[in-house]
Design a protein around this motif. Structure first.
Motif, PDB file in Angstrom:
ATOM      1  N   MET A   1       0.840  -1.191   0.000  1.00  0.00           N
ATOM      2  CA  MET A   1       0.000   0.000   0.000  1.00  0.00           C
ATOM      3  C   MET A   1       0.878   1.245   0.000  1.00  0.00           C
ATOM      4  O   MET A   1       1.970   1.248   0.569  1.00  0.00           O
ATOM      5  N   LEU A   2       0.376   2.285  -0.659  1.00  0.00           N
ATOM      6  CA  LEU A   2       1.073   3.565  -0.699  1.00  0.00           C
ATOM      7  C   LEU A   2       0.273   4.633   0.030  1.00  0.00           C
ATOM      8  O   LEU A   2      -0.964   4.628  -0.002  1.00  0.00           O
ATOM      9  N   ILE A   3       0.982   5.552   0.683  1.00  0.00           N
ATOM     10  CA  ILE A   3       0.362   6.769   1.189  1.00  0.00           C
ATOM     11  C   ILE A   3       1.136   7.945   0.601  1.00  0.00           C
ATOM     12  O   ILE A   3       2.286   7.798   0.174  1.00  0.00           O
ATOM     13  N   ARG A   4       0.506   9.113   0.590  1.00  0.00           N
ATOM     14  CA  ARG A   4       1.093  10.285  -0.044  1.00  0.00           C
ATOM     15  C   ARG A   4       1.009  11.473   0.898  1.00  0.00           C
ATOM     16  O   ARG A   4      -0.015  11.721   1.526  1.00  0.00           O
ATOM     17  N   LYS A   5       2.106  12.216   1.009  1.00  0.00           N
ATOM     18  CA  LYS A   5       2.140  13.455   1.771  1.00  0.00           C
ATOM     19  C   LYS A   5       2.634  14.565   0.865  1.00  0.00           C
ATOM     20  O   LYS A   5       3.662  14.421   0.189  1.00  0.00           O
ATOM     21  N   LEU A   6       1.915  15.679   0.850  1.00  0.00           N
ATOM     22  CA  LEU A   6       2.211  16.797  -0.046  1.00  0.00           C
ATOM     23  C   LEU A   6       2.843  17.945   0.728  1.00  0.00           C
ATOM     24  O   LEU A   6       2.377  18.316   1.805  1.00  0.00           O
ATOM     25  N   PHE A   7       3.913  18.504   0.157  1.00  0.00           N
ATOM     26  CA  PHE A   7       4.562  19.693   0.696  1.00  0.00           C
ATOM     27  C   PHE A   7       4.611  20.750  -0.406  1.00  0.00           C
ATOM     28  O   PHE A   7       4.612  20.418  -1.594  1.00  0.00           O
ATOM     29  N   LYS A   8       4.699  22.021  -0.010  1.00  0.00           N
ATOM     30  CA  LYS A   8       4.753  23.116  -0.979  1.00  0.00           C
ATOM     31  C   LYS A   8       5.843  24.099  -0.583  1.00  0.00           C
ATOM     32  O   LYS A   8       6.104  24.312   0.601  1.00  0.00           O
ATOM     33  N   PHE A   9       6.483  24.696  -1.591  1.00  0.00           N
ATOM     34  CA  PHE A   9       7.451  25.750  -1.317  1.00  0.00           C
ATOM     35  C   PHE A   9       7.659  26.602  -2.562  1.00  0.00           C
ATOM     36  O   PHE A   9       7.348  26.195  -3.683  1.00  0.00           O
ATOM     37  N   GLU A  10       8.177  27.813  -2.351  1.00  0.00           N
ATOM     38  CA  GLU A  10       8.506  28.744  -3.428  1.00  0.00           C
ATOM     39  C   GLU A  10      10.024  28.799  -3.551  1.00  0.00           C
ATOM     40  O   GLU A  10      10.724  28.941  -2.547  1.00  0.00           O
ATOM     41  N   ASN A  11      10.540  28.699  -4.779  1.00  0.00           N
ATOM     42  CA  ASN A  11      11.987  28.650  -4.950  1.00  0.00           C
ATOM     43  C   ASN A  11      12.394  29.309  -6.258  1.00  0.00           C
ATOM     44  O   ASN A  11      11.643  29.287  -7.234  1.00  0.00           O
ATOM     45  N   ALA A  12      13.597  29.886  -6.260  1.00  0.00           N
ATOM     46  CA  ALA A  12      14.157  30.505  -7.464  1.00  0.00           C
ATOM     47  C   ALA A  12      15.390  29.724  -7.914  1.00  0.00           C
ATOM     48  O   ALA A  12      16.085  29.120  -7.101  1.00  0.00           O
ATOM     49  N   ILE A  27      17.311  34.261 -13.738  1.00  0.00           N
ATOM     50  CA  ILE A  27      16.751  33.771 -12.485  1.00  0.00           C
ATOM     51  C   ILE A  27      15.230  33.852 -12.572  1.00  0.00           C
ATOM     52  O   ILE A  27      14.671  34.857 -13.003  1.00  0.00           O
ATOM     53  N   HIS A  28      14.575  32.805 -12.181  1.00  0.00           N
ATOM     54  CA  HIS A  28      13.116  32.772 -12.186  1.00  0.00           C
ATOM     55  C   HIS A  28      12.653  31.824 -11.092  1.00  0.00           C
ATOM     56  O   HIS A  28      13.465  31.095 -10.505  1.00  0.00           O
ATOM     57  N   GLY A  29      11.378  31.842 -10.786  1.00  0.00           N
ATOM     58  CA  GLY A  29      10.883  31.044  -9.677  1.00  0.00           C
ATOM     59  C   GLY A  29       9.687  30.194 -10.037  1.00  0.00           C
ATOM     60  O   GLY A  29       9.051  30.374 -11.085  1.00  0.00           O
ATOM     61  N   HIS A  30       9.406  29.239  -9.154  1.00  0.00           N
ATOM     62  CA  HIS A  30       8.268  28.339  -9.312  1.00  0.00           C
ATOM     63  C   HIS A  30       7.609  28.106  -7.961  1.00  0.00           C
ATOM     64  O   HIS A  30       8.258  28.201  -6.914  1.00  0.00           O
ATOM     65  N   SER A  31       6.329  27.792  -8.003  1.00  0.00           N
ATOM     66  CA  SER A  31       5.608  27.323  -6.826  1.00  0.00           C
ATOM     67  C   SER A  31       5.617  25.801  -6.885  1.00  0.00           C
ATOM     68  O   SER A  31       4.849  25.196  -7.639  1.00  0.00           O
ATOM     69  N   TYR A  32       6.502  25.195  -6.128  1.00  0.00           N
ATOM     70  CA  TYR A  32       6.707  23.749  -6.194  1.00  0.00           C
ATOM     71  C   TYR A  32       5.744  23.001  -5.282  1.00  0.00           C
ATOM     72  O   TYR A  32       5.363  23.489  -4.216  1.00  0.00           O
ATOM     73  N   ARG A  60       9.908  17.616   7.069  1.00  0.00           N
ATOM     74  CA  ARG A  60       9.375  18.925   6.672  1.00  0.00           C
ATOM     75  C   ARG A  60      10.459  19.996   6.729  1.00  0.00           C
ATOM     76  O   ARG A  60      10.520  20.869   5.847  1.00  0.00           O
ATOM     77  N   ASP A  61      11.309  19.959   7.754  1.00  0.00           N
ATOM     78  CA  ASP A  61      12.365  20.962   7.858  1.00  0.00           C
ATOM     79  C   ASP A  61      13.298  20.919   6.651  1.00  0.00           C
ATOM     80  O   ASP A  61      13.699  21.964   6.130  1.00  0.00           O
ATOM     81  N   LEU A  62      13.653  19.717   6.196  1.00  0.00           N
ATOM     82  CA  LEU A  62      14.552  19.590   5.052  1.00  0.00           C
ATOM     83  C   LEU A  62      13.926  20.147   3.783  1.00  0.00           C
ATOM     84  O   LEU A  62      14.604  20.810   2.982  1.00  0.00           O
ATOM     85  N   ILE A  63      12.647  19.884   3.571  1.00  0.00           N
ATOM     86  CA  ILE A  63      11.977  20.388   2.365  1.00  0.00           C
ATOM     87  C   ILE A  63      11.718  21.883   2.481  1.00  0.00           C
ATOM     88  O   ILE A  63      11.917  22.642   1.528  1.00  0.00           O
ATOM     89  N   ASP A  64      11.293  22.328   3.664  1.00  0.00           N
ATOM     90  CA  ASP A  64      10.984  23.745   3.856  1.00  0.00           C
ATOM     91  C   ASP A  64      12.235  24.616   3.715  1.00  0.00           C
ATOM     92  O   ASP A  64      12.119  25.827   3.481  1.00  0.00           O
ATOM     93  N   ALA A  65      13.419  24.010   3.831  1.00  0.00           N
ATOM     94  CA  ALA A  65      14.653  24.775   3.653  1.00  0.00           C
ATOM     95  C   ALA A  65      14.715  25.427   2.269  1.00  0.00           C
ATOM     96  O   ALA A  65      15.387  26.448   2.087  1.00  0.00           O
ATOM     97  N   PHE A  66      14.007  24.863   1.302  1.00  0.00           N
ATOM     98  CA  PHE A  66      14.027  25.387  -0.056  1.00  0.00           C
ATOM     99  C   PHE A  66      12.997  26.493  -0.273  1.00  0.00           C
ATOM    100  O   PHE A  66      12.972  27.107  -1.345  1.00  0.00           O
ATOM    101  N   ASP A  67      12.154  26.745   0.728  1.00  0.00           N
ATOM    102  CA  ASP A  67      11.112  27.758   0.569  1.00  0.00           C
ATOM    103  C   ASP A  67      11.713  29.164   0.640  1.00  0.00           C
ATOM    104  O   ASP A  67      12.504  29.473   1.539  1.00  0.00           O
ATOM    105  N   HIS A  68      11.323  30.000  -0.319  1.00  0.00           N
ATOM    106  CA  HIS A  68      11.853  31.360  -0.423  1.00  0.00           C
ATOM    107  C   HIS A  68      13.379  31.352  -0.403  1.00  0.00           C
ATOM    108  O   HIS A  68      14.019  32.190   0.234  1.00  0.00           O
ATOM    109  N   SER A  69      13.943  30.372  -1.094  1.00  0.00           N
ATOM    110  CA  SER A  69      15.386  30.237  -1.208  1.00  0.00           C
ATOM    111  C   SER A  69      15.783  30.234  -2.682  1.00  0.00           C
ATOM    112  O   SER A  69      14.944  30.081  -3.568  1.00  0.00           O
TER     113      SER A  69
END
Length: 204
Positions: A1-12, A27-32, A60-69
């Motif tokens: 069985m699979l489960i899914r967890k979604l995270f979001k961040f903004e990055n350039a 330089i450009h950015g995306h909403s990941y 979450r901390d590892l992924i959130d490190a890329f937010d607004h980075s």
């Protein structure tokens, strides 16, 4: 069985060498959106594969490190890298170009290592990271499986080659998090996600 967890961040970023000039020269950015798919073939004591709340800590901390980075490829022009690190407080230096494909491999390596160093405490059995999906736009994404993450033809992603800006690590609840992961230090999950995260619904 699979489960899914979604995270979001903004990055350039800049993706050197790609076909689209706007992407390769500016330089450009995306909403990941990052989807983590976890797999197991038995349930824990709560009849879950893995409590989603447990992913709201180190993962979450590892992924959130890329937010607004700014994601910086270590192979880019040294003057550009120096300028970005001088004028941006939040940056992550990575050993591969910050394409969606490489982001999916990078997050697989980070999350898979963090999970492999975690001792389960609530009856979880054979939980492992199945794949990582990185949505760069509403219409385009890349999905990384274990074989992709470790494929030398796609470029090596060694954890010591990743560097998080001090402004990022200082904001983590555990500023030494990534250093401990690189040293292979183990951690123990709490019996309840409420012991480490807050929120009314830890399965959300």
């Amino acid at each position: 069985m699979l489960i899914r967890k979604l995270f979001k961040f903004e990055n350039a970023h800049v993706v050197r060498g790609c076909s689209t000039r706007r992407c390769s020269h500016s330089i450009h950015g995306h909403s990941y959106k990052v989807e983590l798919l976890l797999e197991a073939h038995a349930f824990d004591n709560g009849q879950m594969i893995y409590d989603f709340g447990l992913l709201k800590s180190h993962v979450r901390d590892l992924i959130d490190a890329f937010d607004h980075s700014i994601a910086l490829w270590s192979g880019d022009d040294p003057e550009y890298l120096d300028a970005m690190r001088k004028h941006s407080e939040r940056w992550v230096l990575i050993p591969v170009s910050p394409s969606a494909e490489q982001f999916s491999r990078l997050f697989f390596r980070l999350v898979d290592t963090a999970l492999s160093l975690t001792d389960m405490a609530n009856g979880e059995t054979d939980v492992r990271l199945h794949s990582v999906i990185v949505h760069e736009t509403e219409t385009g994404y890349a999905q990384c499986f274990r074989a992709d993450a470790n494929n030398p033809r796609m470029g090596r992603i060694d954890l010591p080659a990743i560097e998080f800006a001090p402004a990022i690590t200082e904001q983590w609840p555990d500023p030494d998090l990534f250093e401990r992961i690189k040293r292979g230090e183990r951690q123990v999950n709490p019996l309840s996600p409420c012991d480490q995260v807050s929120g009314p619904d830890e399965r959300s």
